[in-house]
Design a protein around this motif. Structure first.
Motif, PDB file in Angstrom:
ATOM      1  N   TYR A   6      75.901  21.515  98.026  1.00 17.07           N
ATOM      2  CA  TYR A   6      75.448  22.909  97.967  1.00 17.07           C
ATOM      3  C   TYR A   6      75.706  23.560  96.613  1.00 17.07           C
ATOM      4  O   TYR A   6      75.286  24.691  96.373  1.00 17.07           O
ATOM      5  CB  TYR A   6      76.144  23.728  99.058  1.00 17.07           C
ATOM      6  N   GLN A   7      76.423  22.855  95.744  1.00 12.72           N
ATOM      7  CA  GLN A   7      76.755  23.439  94.446  1.00 12.72           C
ATOM      8  C   GLN A   7      75.537  23.477  93.532  1.00 12.72           C
ATOM      9  O   GLN A   7      74.673  22.605  93.590  1.00 12.72           O
ATOM     10  CB  GLN A   7      77.867  22.626  93.778  1.00 12.72           C
ATOM     11  N   ASN A  28      79.981  27.721  93.250  1.00 12.84           N
ATOM     12  CA  ASN A  28      80.361  26.312  93.239  1.00 12.84           C
ATOM     13  C   ASN A  28      81.782  26.085  93.729  1.00 12.84           C
ATOM     14  O   ASN A  28      82.067  25.085  94.394  1.00 12.84           O
ATOM     15  CB  ASN A  28      80.180  25.726  91.833  1.00 12.84           C
ATOM     16  N   ASN A  78      81.838  26.042  97.609  1.00 12.17           N
ATOM     17  CA  ASN A  78      80.973  25.132  98.352  1.00 12.17           C
ATOM     18  C   ASN A  78      81.178  23.670  97.970  1.00 12.17           C
ATOM     19  O   ASN A  78      81.601  23.360  96.866  1.00 12.17           O
ATOM     20  CB  ASN A  78      79.502  25.508  98.109  1.00 12.17           C
ATOM     21  N   LYS A  79      80.836  22.791  98.925  1.00 15.56           N
ATOM     22  CA  LYS A  79      80.917  21.356  98.695  1.00 15.56           C
ATOM     23  C   LYS A  79      79.784  20.914  97.767  1.00 15.56           C
ATOM     24  O   LYS A  79      78.788  21.615  97.604  1.00 15.56           O
ATOM     25  CB  LYS A  79      80.855  20.609 100.027  1.00 15.56           C
ATOM     26  N   ALA A  80      79.935  19.713  97.226  1.00 17.81           N
ATOM     27  CA  ALA A  80      79.039  19.219  96.177  1.00 17.81           C
ATOM     28  C   ALA A  80      77.547  19.357  96.492  1.00 17.81           C
ATOM     29  O   ALA A  80      76.778  19.790  95.631  1.00 17.81           O
ATOM     30  CB  ALA A  80      79.386  17.779  95.836  1.00 17.81           C
TER      31      ALA A  80
END
Length: 201
Positions: free
Chosen positions: A12-13, A5, A8-10
């Motif tokens: 992909y989290q 997390n 990565n950006k939201a």
């Protein structure tokens, strides 16, 4: 998963506030479908919970101890009609449901995930959680009993973690990236899919 997390950006989290789903269904099922990870919506990302959220969580937890007796694959349980999971699975499996009773399908279908955590978009984590070892064992046991296995997503990664899949005679890949379990997406295999989905226990 916290490291994933942070990198990565939201979209992909992994949404750690949602119950993880490493696999769903009766562990002795005869039809296994292998995916990447459970999806999510923008509402999930924003922590807006859907109706029947608590019931979904309850059935998710019960799944791990095999307590969902009537509908082991709980996304086919009529109690969850209208939920995100119920709608998604019915849209992707409606071709199977035309020939197989929903309770039979729910007893035979096992869906497995490479990563158990929900996300809006998929990106392969650098390291899989150690709990996935049980999922791999579950799939290898299914091969021992001659189950039908569909590599619906990320077939290269699945065969990396379970090399036996590369030579297993009853493993099938879809014609497209579409998640539909349909005759067009699995030509030549759909009769075997229906047979596996309709076995009685």
């Amino acid at each position: 998963m916290l490291d994933h997390n942070l990198r990565n950006k939201a979209p992909y989290q992994f949404l750690l506030h949602l119950a993880p789903e490493p696999w769903i269904g009766n562990v002795d099922g005869n039809l296994l479908v292998l995916y990447a990870n459970p999806g999510a919506t923008q509402d999930n990302l924003n922590k807006v919970f859907q109706p029947k959220h608590d019931l979904v969580v309850e059935k998710t937890i019960n799944n791990l101890s095999q307590k969902n007796k009537e509908f082991p694959h709980f996304h086919f349980d009529p109690e969850l009609e209208g939920t995100e999971g119920w709608k998604w699975f019915h849209s992707k499996y409606h071709w199977v449901l035309e020939g197989v009773d929903s309770k039979l399908l729910a007893n035979n279908l096992v869906t497995c995930e490479l990563a158990p955590y929900h996300s809006v978009k998929w990106k392969v984590p650098k390291k899989m959680p150690p709990t996935q070892a049980f999922t791999y064992d579950l799939i290898e046991a299914a091969m021992e009993r001659d189950a039908v296995i569909l590599l619906a997503r990320s077939h290269k990664l699945w065969t990396k973690y379970i090399p036996k899949l590369a030579i297993y005679p009853k493993v099938f890949r879809p014609n497209s990236i579409n998640a539909a379990i349909s005759p067009g997406n699995y030509p030549g295999a759909f009769d075997q899919i229906l047979d596996a989905a309709s076995k009685r226990f």
